[in-house]
Design a protein around this motif. Sequence first.
Motif, PDB file in Angstrom:
ATOM      1  N   TRP A   1      -2.873  -2.979  -5.710  1.00  0.00           N
ATOM      2  CA  TRP A   1      -3.190  -3.869  -6.948  1.00  0.00           C
ATOM      3  C   TRP A   1      -4.529  -3.628  -7.547  1.00  0.00           C
ATOM      4  O   TRP A   1      -4.922  -4.032  -8.375  1.00  0.00           O
ATOM      5  N   LEU A   2      -5.197  -2.438  -7.159  1.00  0.00           N
ATOM      6  CA  LEU A   2      -6.216  -1.895  -7.650  1.00  0.00           C
ATOM      7  C   LEU A   2      -6.188  -1.250  -9.067  1.00  0.00           C
ATOM      8  O   LEU A   2      -7.072  -0.891  -9.645  1.00  0.00           O
ATOM      9  N   SER A   3      -4.750  -0.926  -9.135  1.00  0.00           N
ATOM     10  CA  SER A   3      -4.517  -0.571 -10.453  1.00  0.00           C
ATOM     11  C   SER A   3      -3.367  -1.694 -10.788  1.00  0.00           C
ATOM     12  O   SER A   3      -2.857  -2.330 -10.330  1.00  0.00           O
TER      13      SER A   3
ATOM     14  N   ASN B   1      -2.692  -4.571  -1.146  1.00  0.00           N
ATOM     15  CA  ASN B   1      -4.002  -4.676  -1.897  1.00  0.00           C
ATOM     16  C   ASN B   1      -4.541  -3.222  -2.360  1.00  0.00           C
ATOM     17  O   ASN B   1      -4.984  -3.401  -3.723  1.00  0.00           O
ATOM     18  N   HIS B   2      -4.194  -2.262  -1.959  1.00  0.00           N
ATOM     19  CA  HIS B   2      -4.604  -0.889  -2.687  1.00  0.00           C
ATOM     20  C   HIS B   2      -3.711  -0.985  -4.017  1.00  0.00           C
ATOM     21  O   HIS B   2      -4.151  -0.296  -4.754  1.00  0.00           O
TER      22      HIS B   2
ATOM     23  N   LYS C   1      -5.275   3.881  -4.980  1.00  0.00           N
ATOM     24  CA  LYS C   1      -5.393   2.630  -6.116  1.00  0.00           C
ATOM     25  C   LYS C   1      -3.967   2.368  -6.452  1.00  0.00           C
ATOM     26  O   LYS C   1      -3.811   1.848  -7.575  1.00  0.00           O
TER      27      LYS C   1
ATOM     28  N   TYR D   1      -2.089   5.421  -2.155  1.00  0.00           N
ATOM     29  CA  TYR D   1      -3.350   5.184  -2.070  1.00  0.00           C
ATOM     30  C   TYR D   1      -3.954   6.231  -3.210  1.00  0.00           C
ATOM     31  O   TYR D   1      -3.257   7.312  -3.501  1.00  0.00           O
TER      32      TYR D   1
ATOM     33  N   ASP E   1       0.736  -1.199  -0.069  1.00  0.00           N
ATOM     34  CA  ASP E   1      -0.013  -0.086   0.025  1.00  0.00           C
ATOM     35  C   ASP E   1       0.817   1.404  -0.103  1.00  0.00           C
ATOM     36  O   ASP E   1       0.895   2.178   0.942  1.00  0.00           O
TER      37      ASP E   1
ATOM     38  N   GLU F   1      -2.105   4.196  -8.339  1.00  0.00           N
ATOM     39  CA  GLU F   1      -2.025   4.727  -9.660  1.00  0.00           C
ATOM     40  C   GLU F   1      -0.572   5.569  -9.938  1.00  0.00           C
ATOM     41  O   GLU F   1      -0.174   6.334  -8.903  1.00  0.00           O
TER      42      GLU F   1
ATOM     43  N   ASN G   1      -4.289  -9.861  -2.930  1.00  0.00           N
ATOM     44  CA  ASN G   1      -5.262  -9.515  -2.168  1.00  0.00           C
ATOM     45  C   ASN G   1      -6.151 -10.745  -1.662  1.00  0.00           C
ATOM     46  O   ASN G   1      -6.995 -11.085  -2.589  1.00  0.00           O
TER      47      ASN G   1
END
Length: 414
Positions: free
Chosen positions: A208-210, A205-206, A176, A174, A171, A178, A245
């Motif tokens: 991994w959001l991108s 995990n954050h 995501k 934050y 993380d 980006e 995640n």
Amino acid sequence: MKSFYFPFLTVLLFFSCSTKKEITIVSSGEKPTLMRKPYLQMVRPTTVTVTWKTNRVSNTATVLFREVNASTKKVVKGFLTEHEGNKFNEVVIENLKPATTYNYAIYSNGYELASGEKYTFTTAPDNKNTAFTFYALGDIGAKEKWSFAKEPATRIIELAKKPDFGLGLGDIVYPKGESKNYDKHLFKPFQEVFKNTPFYPVVGNHDWLSDPEKNFEKEWALPNNEHYYSFAYSNALFIGLDSSNGGFFNKEAQEAWLKKTLIENKNKYVWFVVYLHHNGKSCTYKNDYEHVKSLYKIFENHKVDIVLNGHAHTYERLKPYDGEGNIDNSITNQTNYSDLKNRFISITIGAGGKINKKWKADPNNSENCTDGSIVAHFEHVPSFGLFSIDGKTLSFQGINSYTGKTFDRFTIKK
Ligand SMILES: [Fe+2]
């Protein structure tokens, strides 16, 4: 904004006293704008990577460097890659002396963009006897009003001895991960640390959001496939994992690689440090993660000493435990450990830039943060960890990111 080309040319000359050869850096075209100050990566005994970011007009990247207190200067050209409308200027410097401090300056299109005595890098030692220090923290960069990342960065700069490198416990950015948020959320608060001290992050995990291939991995130069990798420093081996995640990235391949790495290096290092984003056992508001706990047996069998994670925005040092996740109650002194053999110490350092202000440790939780059943030290404060390794002694401090005060400490002597 439209850019203009200025057709002038400047020649900078540097003289090398020992060789009497001159170094020429030719500037041409428009002076690029520095978008991100230089940061160090992959600092090895004889090589260093220096990276910085400019707006798109940059066509050449060059680093001028010299050993501190020496007069001989050298120059190395690098390469440029475009990402998110900016240029990443990356220069790999080779054939350096181990454990040596160099001063450096960066040039794009031949224009000096950063220089001065505070721009230094120190190569890694090429032996296993050198004492060293490193810092670790996770859950770091967000919008300024939601992240206090500037605080640990400032405390790290203030340390009496500059750490040799840092570990990022996932993380990293934050909300995501980006690329477009890396400068504001991470590099701005940490630029004074990163210009002298290399950073080895793992994805959370954050992040991994991108897509990490198009974001995280564009921002960093890391070993192996950049999801999971290892690097050695003096007598210690560091292993970064991608806990994705809820399940490991390429689980089977990553686990096989972890085992192989630990087996291959079994007798080569005194210390083994594993770091990843998710916690296994935890007393906090985060659940225990089974995918992390499934590695405990590997940690036990291969004598991993320290496991570091983020994810819970707090600080939690667990008592030494075994491959089943059971606390070893035969160990009673939680400040000075003798050789832990096949036990390991797991620490959550997840208040690197964010803290969960609403949460308080629940005294009724079965895995209690405050009754001493599983936790050696718990503190819900913005914090980072600082390790020093000197031969067979490892010393650790948990440090408050606002006050700089040490609130937790332990040593392991093998
Ligand atoms: Fe997380």
